[in-house]
Scaffold this motif. Sequence first.
Motif, PDB file in Angstrom:
ATOM      1  N   CYS A 226       0.719  -1.381   0.210  1.00 28.52           N
ATOM      2  CA  CYS A 226       0.118   0.124   0.152  1.00 28.52           C
ATOM      3  C   CYS A 226       0.769   1.294   0.096  1.00 28.52           C
ATOM      4  O   CYS A 226       0.652   1.965  -0.739  1.00 28.52           O
TER       5      CYS A 226
ATOM      6  N   ALA B 269      -5.882   3.085  -1.368  1.00 28.15           N
ATOM      7  CA  ALA B 269      -3.858   3.630  -1.294  1.00 28.15           C
ATOM      8  C   ALA B 269      -3.681   4.690  -2.730  1.00 28.15           C
ATOM      9  O   ALA B 269      -3.139   5.430  -1.987  1.00 28.15           O
TER      10      ALA B 269
ATOM     11  N   ASN C 164      -5.747   7.532  -2.471  1.00 26.17           N
ATOM     12  CA  ASN C 164      -5.548   8.734  -1.286  1.00 26.17           C
ATOM     13  C   ASN C 164      -4.412   9.770  -1.775  1.00 26.17           C
ATOM     14  O   ASN C 164      -4.709  10.616  -1.136  1.00 26.17           O
ATOM     15  N   GLY C 165      -3.143   8.547  -2.065  1.00 27.76           N
ATOM     16  CA  GLY C 165      -2.202   9.112  -1.829  1.00 27.76           C
ATOM     17  C   GLY C 165      -2.287  10.452  -3.402  1.00 27.76           C
ATOM     18  O   GLY C 165      -1.560  11.869  -3.397  1.00 27.76           O
TER      19      GLY C 165
ATOM     20  N   THR D  38       0.448   4.097  -2.410  1.00 26.00           N
ATOM     21  CA  THR D  38       0.237   6.035  -2.257  1.00 26.00           C
ATOM     22  C   THR D  38       1.314   6.875  -2.781  1.00 26.00           C
ATOM     23  O   THR D  38       0.905   7.849  -3.652  1.00 26.00           O
TER      24      THR D  38
END
Length: 135
Positions: free
Chosen positions: A86, A123, A126-127, A90
């Motif tokens: 993950c 992930a 969100n990154g 990210t």
Amino acid sequence: MKFSKRTLFKLKNKNKKLKPNIYKKLRRDGLRGNIKGNFKRPRLSIYRSNNNIYGQIIDDSSSKTLLSCSTLNRSIQLLLSIGRTCYASTITGEKLAELSLKKNIIQIVFDKGPYLYHGRVKALANGARMEGLKF
């Protein structure tokens, strides 16, 4: 041979043999639905293999890939030992957002494909959000 979706489902239920690619296309179209990117809001498409994760920003109106990023990029590989975590996802999302902001792409449409919004896919999303992309 061209079949409608309704006919294909009927044939599948009757155990008629059709090529697997037809079923794969049906499943992909059903999952993707009406997610389309345009010039103002291109589509961020995700592909996840067992070892790596890939992200592409695509303009569907002109059928062109504007930019792409993956855990196989040299700049990302220098930071990681393996690409199937993950953390690696990210970093890939952050790099993808950084590249897209250089091209003045701020808003996108997120296309997770057939994958659940969980783990490495989440992930990466969100990154990209942390670096400034708006979904």
